[in-house]
Design a protein around this motif. Structure first.
Motif, short mmCIF file in Angstrom:
data_model
loop_
_atom_site.label_atom_id
_atom_site.label_comp_id
_atom_site.label_asym_id
_atom_site.label_seq_id
_atom_site.Cartn_x
_atom_site.Cartn_y
_atom_site.Cartn_z
N TYR A 166 -4.29 3.30 -2.09
CA TYR A 166 -3.74 3.26 -3.41
C TYR A 166 -2.43 2.43 -3.33
O TYR A 166 -1.65 2.59 -2.44
N SER A 167 -2.44 1.06 -4.11
CA SER A 167 -1.46 0.14 -4.20
C SER A 167 -0.35 0.40 -5.14
O SER A 167 -0.61 1.00 -6.21
N ILE A 182 0.86 -1.08 -0.13
CA ILE A 182 -0.25 0.12 -0.21
C ILE A 182 0.87 1.43 0.04
O ILE A 182 1.69 1.43 1.05
N LEU A 183 0.70 2.30 -1.06
CA LEU A 183 1.41 3.37 -0.96
C LEU A 183 0.75 4.57 -0.46
O LEU A 183 1.38 5.36 0.05
N VAL A 184 -0.57 4.66 -0.45
CA VAL A 184 -1.11 5.72 0.05
C VAL A 184 -2.19 5.15 1.19
O VAL A 184 -3.25 4.05 0.38
N TRP A 185 -2.71 5.78 2.29
CA TRP A 185 -3.65 5.23 3.25
C TRP A 185 -4.31 6.41 3.74
O TRP A 185 -3.45 7.23 4.42
N LEU A 203 -0.06 13.66 16.37
CA LEU A 203 0.25 13.06 15.04
C LEU A 203 1.47 12.21 14.97
O LEU A 203 2.51 12.85 15.41
N THR A 204 1.52 10.96 14.76
CA THR A 204 2.88 10.16 14.74
C THR A 204 3.18 9.75 13.56
O THR A 204 2.13 8.90 12.75
N VAL A 205 3.99 10.07 12.86
CA VAL A 205 4.86 9.48 11.47
C VAL A 205 5.97 8.79 11.70
O VAL A 205 6.84 9.18 12.30
N ARG A 206 5.79 7.61 11.40
CA ARG A 206 6.68 6.54 11.70
C ARG A 206 7.90 6.86 10.33
O ARG A 206 7.60 7.52 9.60
N GLU A 207 9.10 6.14 10.76
CA GLU A 207 10.21 6.11 9.62
C GLU A 207 9.45 5.31 8.49
O GLU A 207 8.63 4.50 8.56
N SER A 208 10.09 5.92 7.08
CA SER A 208 9.47 5.55 5.80
C SER A 208 7.98 5.94 5.74
O SER A 208 7.38 5.13 5.25
N GLN A 209 7.44 6.90 6.39
CA GLN A 209 6.00 7.44 6.22
C GLN A 209 6.11 8.77 5.93
O GLN A 209 7.10 9.74 6.52
N MET A 210 5.04 9.25 5.48
CA MET A 210 5.03 10.68 5.53
C MET A 210 3.41 10.97 5.62
O MET A 210 2.64 9.98 5.18
N ASP A 248 -9.07 15.72 5.99
CA ASP A 248 -8.70 14.17 5.65
C ASP A 248 -7.29 14.29 6.05
O ASP A 248 -6.38 15.30 5.84
N VAL A 249 -6.82 13.18 6.42
CA VAL A 249 -5.34 12.98 6.84
C VAL A 249 -4.93 11.74 5.83
O VAL A 249 -5.43 10.39 5.85
N TYR A 250 -3.88 11.77 5.20
CA TYR A 250 -3.30 10.63 4.23
C TYR A 250 -1.96 10.63 4.68
O TYR A 250 -1.30 11.38 4.88
N PHE A 251 -1.65 9.05 4.81
CA PHE A 251 -0.50 8.64 5.09
C PHE A 251 0.35 8.05 3.62
O PHE A 251 -0.34 7.31 3.00
N PHE A 252 1.57 8.24 3.62
CA PHE A 252 2.31 7.83 2.43
C PHE A 252 3.37 6.80 2.59
O PHE A 252 4.16 7.19 3.57
#
Length: 340
Positions: free
Chosen positions: A151-152, A22-25, A40-47, A92-96
């Motif tokens: 989005y995958s 999954i690329l976008v959630w 808001l917590t954003v982990r490594e390899s995320q934005m 809306d909040v999107y994680f990448f």
């Protein structure tokens, strides 16, 4: 009643179990509102990115943030908040997923027509691997994913392959590398493809990390012609090659039914082969003297001395042209004629 009201507000936003594919959630907001001062917590390899009514706003790299007007300047401007804003808000909040997507394969479904310095206009096929990552979430959201729940990478795969194949013809045409030299210059071709593709990936918010060309092949008919040319190069001197093939064929003939034993015993069918072998081995032949007349020569050839026959057979055995079994059988036949 108080617990019910508390559930309508979100105070922790995070993507806890991201899937590699999954690329976008999109964070599930539903009808809830985000609490001012939420975490808001954003982990490594995320934005993470906030989107207000379809318009991209603030983007966050890895880290932990307290959401307020100071950390959400773009969203604050879009919603016309003042610095004393404290109410819950909707967004809306999107994680990448910014992890490198490795081991992606590309290939030409149809041959690519190019002009080659050796073969003229030819059709080439090629395949290899590449890797990429999301570098600009706002641009990727605008150009690719849009307003979706997920989005995958699989959804993106076909588009990236088409971009790669489109640039392949350009790479072949501008590389200046003939097909015959491509096998030794696939690294250079890969570098050329990377140079051409990086700007195309960047237009989608992606960073191309690696691109390799693993194989370049010709159509079957051209490949056959190339194989023939290579074979002639390997053979070299055709005369020497023919002699070598003849020498190789003699032991094979000995393995046929009757073998060289039949040739030596009856000579009959094998007379021609025996004469050819004798003629090819000039060192085994006795030089013809000047005193011999044609009639004498003919007589000698038709009634050869048994000892001379045995000598020739021994020579063939020593040179590995006949087996021990063939030698023993032929020898027995000669001795039989001699005694009889």
């Amino acid at each position: 009643m108080f617990d019910f009201i508390r559930k309508q507000f979100i105070d922790v936003i995070q993507w806890e179990n991201p899937s590699e594919e999954i690329l976008v959630w999109r964070f599930p907001v539903a009808d809830q509102e985000i609490q001012n001062g939420a975490s808001l917590t954003v982990r490594e390899s995320q934005m993470a990115m906030f989107v207000n009514e379809g318009v991209t706003a603030d983007v966050f790299a890895a880290g932990r943030y307290t959401l307020n007007t100071q950390t959400l300047p773009i969203l604050t401007n879009l919603k016309n908040w003042d610095k004393f804003f404290e109410s819950p808000f909707k967004s809306d909040v999107y994680f990448f997923n910014t992890r490198q997507q490795i081991g992606r394969r590309w290939g030409t479904a149809q041959p690519v027509t190019v002009r080659d310095t050796d073969f003229g206009i030819v059709q080439l096929r090629s395949f290899g691997m590449y890797s990429y990552r999301i570098a600009d979430p706002a641009l990727f959201f605008k150009e690719i994913s849009g307003v979706v729940e997920t989005y995958s990478g699989e959804q993106l795969e076909s588009q990236l392959k088409n971009i790669s194949v489109t640039q392949l013809a350009t790479a072949f045409g501008t590389s200046g590398i003939p097909f015959l030299d491509m096998a030794a210059n696939q690294v250079l071709l890969s570098q050329k493809m990377t140079e051409l593709l990086k700007p195309e990936f960047a237009k989608l918010g992606l960073a191309l990390e690696n691109f390799t060309v693993e194989s370049v092949t010709l159509p079957e008919n051209v490949q056959k012609a190339l194989d023939s040319r290579m074979s002639m190069g390997v053979i070299g001197d055709l005369n020497q090659y023919t002699k070598y093939q003849t020498a190789q064929a003699i032991p094979m003939a000995a393995q046929n039914e009757g073998g060289l034993a039949g040739i030596g015993a009856g000579l009959g069918v094998g007379a021609g082969i025996g004469q050819a072998m004798a003629g090819a081995m000039a060192g085994m032949m006795q030089p013809q003297t000047a005193s011999q007349t044609p009639s004498a020569t003919t007589a000698a050839s038709t009634s050869e001395d048994p000892q001379a026959k045995l000598t020739k057979l021994k020579t063939l055995l020593d040179n590995g042209l006949i087996s021990q079994e063939d030698f023993d059988a032929a020898k027995a036949e000669v001795l039989k004629q001699l005694i009889g």
